[in-house]
Write a protein that holds these residues in place. Structure first.
Motif, short mmCIF file in Angstrom:
data_model
loop_
_atom_site.label_atom_id
_atom_site.label_comp_id
_atom_site.label_asym_id
_atom_site.label_seq_id
_atom_site.Cartn_x
_atom_site.Cartn_y
_atom_site.Cartn_z
N VAL A 63 0.78 -0.84 -0.08
CA VAL A 63 -0.15 -0.11 -0.32
C VAL A 63 0.97 1.10 -0.28
CG1 VAL A 63 -1.75 1.37 1.38
CG2 VAL A 63 -2.13 -1.14 1.35
N LEU A 64 2.38 1.35 0.35
CA LEU A 64 3.00 2.18 0.41
C LEU A 64 4.05 1.70 0.41
CD1 LEU A 64 2.29 3.40 4.03
CD2 LEU A 64 1.35 4.66 2.23
N PRO A 65 5.44 2.69 -0.42
CA PRO A 65 6.80 3.05 -0.52
C PRO A 65 7.12 2.01 0.75
CG PRO A 65 6.14 5.03 -0.99
CD PRO A 65 4.87 4.35 0.01
N ALA A 66 7.64 1.21 0.52
CA ALA A 66 8.46 0.16 1.04
C ALA A 66 9.53 0.74 2.39
CB ALA A 66 9.23 -0.67 0.87
N ARG A 67 10.46 1.83 2.17
CA ARG A 67 10.38 2.50 4.02
C ARG A 67 9.69 2.73 4.54
NH1 ARG A 67 16.01 2.96 3.36
NH2 ARG A 67 15.82 5.14 4.31
N GLU A 68 8.48 3.75 3.44
CA GLU A 68 8.06 4.18 4.83
C GLU A 68 6.87 3.82 5.31
OE1 GLU A 68 4.42 7.09 2.97
OE2 GLU A 68 6.20 8.32 1.86
N SER A 69 6.65 2.21 4.85
CA SER A 69 5.62 1.61 5.69
C SER A 69 6.63 0.77 7.01
CB SER A 69 5.46 0.31 4.34
OG SER A 69 6.58 -0.27 4.34
N THR A 70 7.99 0.92 7.06
CA THR A 70 8.31 0.22 7.67
C THR A 70 7.82 1.28 9.35
OG1 THR A 70 10.94 -0.58 6.42
CG2 THR A 70 10.69 -0.01 9.07
N ALA A 71 8.46 2.81 9.06
CA ALA A 71 7.68 3.24 10.20
C ALA A 71 5.93 3.60 10.60
CB ALA A 71 8.27 5.06 9.84
N ALA A 72 5.45 3.52 9.14
CA ALA A 72 4.48 3.58 9.80
C ALA A 72 3.55 2.19 10.39
CB ALA A 72 3.50 3.38 8.15
N ILE A 73 3.51 0.95 10.12
CA ILE A 73 2.84 -0.02 10.87
C ILE A 73 4.08 0.11 12.14
CG2 ILE A 73 5.32 -1.73 10.39
CD1 ILE A 73 3.03 -3.41 9.42
N LEU A 74 5.13 0.87 12.37
CA LEU A 74 5.67 0.62 13.73
C LEU A 74 4.92 1.52 14.69
CD1 LEU A 74 7.96 0.55 16.30
CD2 LEU A 74 9.17 2.80 14.95
N MET A 75 3.81 2.14 14.12
CA MET A 75 3.09 3.00 15.25
C MET A 75 1.51 2.06 15.73
SD MET A 75 4.94 5.48 15.76
CE MET A 75 3.76 6.33 17.51
N VAL A 81 10.62 -2.90 23.13
CA VAL A 81 11.71 -3.00 21.62
C VAL A 81 11.00 -1.81 20.82
CG1 VAL A 81 12.16 -4.12 20.02
CG2 VAL A 81 12.50 -5.97 21.48
N ASN A 82 9.40 -1.91 20.47
CA ASN A 82 9.22 -1.15 19.08
C ASN A 82 9.51 0.27 20.27
OD1 ASN A 82 8.58 -2.86 17.68
ND2 ASN A 82 6.52 -3.26 18.24
N LEU A 83 8.99 0.63 21.24
CA LEU A 83 8.94 1.78 21.61
C LEU A 83 10.57 2.58 21.46
CD1 LEU A 83 7.53 1.84 24.94
CD2 LEU A 83 6.60 2.89 22.77
N THR A 84 11.88 1.17 21.53
CA THR A 84 13.27 2.00 21.87
C THR A 84 13.14 2.23 20.05
OG1 THR A 84 13.88 0.31 23.87
CG2 THR A 84 15.85 0.67 21.88
N LYS A 85 12.43 1.45 19.05
CA LYS A 85 12.64 1.88 17.96
C LYS A 85 12.38 2.90 17.36
CE LYS A 85 11.63 -0.83 15.84
NZ LYS A 85 10.35 -2.26 14.52
N VAL A 86 11.49 4.35 18.17
CA VAL A 86 11.26 4.80 17.61
C VAL A 86 11.96 6.38 17.80
CG1 VAL A 86 9.28 6.98 18.28
CG2 VAL A 86 8.59 4.91 18.66
N PRO A 87 12.82 6.34 18.55
CA PRO A 87 14.88 7.39 17.71
C PRO A 87 15.09 7.04 16.67
CG PRO A 87 14.89 6.06 20.16
CD PRO A 87 13.55 5.99 19.73
N GLY A 131 14.87 9.19 9.31
CA GLY A 131 13.40 10.45 8.79
C GLY A 131 13.05 9.07 8.25
N LEU A 132 12.58 8.54 8.94
CA LEU A 132 10.88 7.58 8.44
C LEU A 132 10.06 8.37 8.91
CD1 LEU A 132 13.32 3.85 7.71
CD2 LEU A 132 12.33 6.19 7.10
N LEU A 133 10.00 8.26 10.50
CA LEU A 133 8.09 8.62 11.11
C LEU A 133 8.04 9.82 11.20
CD1 LEU A 133 7.23 6.70 12.90
CD2 LEU A 133 8.42 7.56 14.97
N HIS A 134 6.70 9.82 10.78
CA HIS A 134 6.40 11.79 10.64
C HIS A 134 4.53 11.49 11.38
CE1 HIS A 134 9.32 11.91 7.59
NE2 HIS A 134 8.96 11.71 6.77
#
Length: 237
Positions: free
Chosen positions: A29-41, A171-177, A183-186
Motif C-alpha cells: 500500500v505504501l512505499p517500502a521504507r515509508e511502510s516500516t515507520a507507518a506500521i511501527l506506530m 523494543v518497539n518504543l526503543t525503535k522510535v528514536p 527520517g522515516l517517522l512523521h
C-alpha cells in the motif's frame, strides 16, 4: 490498512508470527521504507492492548535474557537500512526464518521426550536477541523469531503471549528514536495509528478469545504454522 491493523491486533494477543503478513500488506500500500515507520506506530498500539490483556503473564526472566542483545541488532539494522534495498532484505529475512523454522521442527522431533533446554544457553539468547533487533528494525519481522525462541522454551500459551507482548512493547518504543533519526517517522504516522486503533482492538479481542479456547497442543502447532506463513509472506512480497 484496516485489514492489516486487525491482523496486527490478532497477532499481538494470539499468534505473533502473523504480524509479518500485515507488514507485507503495508508494503504493497505504501512505499517500502515509508511502510516500516507507518506500521511501527500501529504495532505499538497493538503492544499496549496485548500488555493490558496479559499484564500478569510475562516471564521477565526470559525478557531480561533477550533484551541486552537487541540494541546491537537495532544498530546493525539501522546501518543496513541505509545501504540495502528493502525488497532484497525482506526476502533474505524470509529465507532465514524458513531455515530457523526447519531447525525448530528438527529440535522438537529430536527432543519429544525430553524438556527443552536450548533456550537456556547464553548463546541462544544472544543470537535470538540480536536477530530480533535486526529483523524488527529492518522489516518489523521479529515476531517469527520470538515465536521460535519461545516455542523452544516450551512455556504455556498465556506466558508465551504475555512474554512476547511485553518484550515487543519495550523494543518497539526503543525503535522510535531510531526511526526518527532515519527520517522515516512523521506525525502523520501517529495520526494514522490512532485512526486504525479500533481495528487493532477488534483483532486483539479475537486473538484473546482464540487463546482462551485453543488447546496447548493446538497453540504450539498454530504458532509454527504462523511462522511459516510469515516467512512465505516476506519471500513473496
Amino acid at each position: 490498512m484496516a485489514l492489516a491493523a486487525a491482523i496486527i491486533g490478532y497477532s499481538k494477543t494470539a499468534l505473533g508470527g502473523l504480524g509479518v503478513v500485515a507488514v507485507a500488506i503495508f508494503a504493497t500500500v505504501l512505499p517500502a521504507r515509508e511502510s516500516t515507520a507507518a506500521i511501527l506506530m500501529i504495532l505499538i498500539v497493538g503492544d499496549v492492548i496485548a500488555c493490558w490483556h496479559y499484564r500478569r503473564d510475562p516471564d521477565w526472566g526470559l525478557i531480561r535474557r533477550l533484551l541486552p542483545a537487541v540494541i546491537p541488532g537495532l544498530l546493525l539494522g539501522t546501518l543496513f537500512l541505509r545501504v540495502v534495498s528493502d525488497d532484497t532484505l525482506r526476502r533474505w529475512i524470509g529465507a532465514v526464518l524458513l531455515v530457523l523454522l526447519g531447525l525448530q521442527l528438527w529440535v522438537k522431533w529430536r527432543a519429544r521426550d525430553t524438556p527443552p533446554t536450548t533456550h537456556r544457553h547464553p548463546g541462544a539468547a544472544i543470537a535470538a536477541g540480536s536477530a530480533m533487533g535486526f529483523t524488527t528494525m529492518t522489516a518489523n519481522a521479529a515476531g517469527p523469531v520470538m515465536t521460535l525462541y519461545l516455542s523452544a522454551a516450551g512455556i504455556d500459551k498465556r506466558r508465551f503471549v504475555g512474554t512476547s507482548a511485553w518484550f515487543f512493547l519495550i523494543v518497539n518504543l526503543t525503535k522510535v528514536p531510531f526511526s526518527i533519526g532515519l527520517g522515516l517517522l512523521h506525525p502523520v504516522d501517529a495520526v494514522r495509528a490512532l485512526a486504525l486503533a479500533p481495528f487493532v482492538l477488534l483483532g486483539g479481542l479475537l486473538g484473546y478469545a482464540t487463546v482462551r479456547r485453543i488447546s496447548q497442543r493446538g497453540f504450539d502447532v498454530a504458532v509454527l504454522l504462523a511462522s511459516a506463513l510469515a516467512a512465505a509472506a516476506l519471500l513473496l512480497t
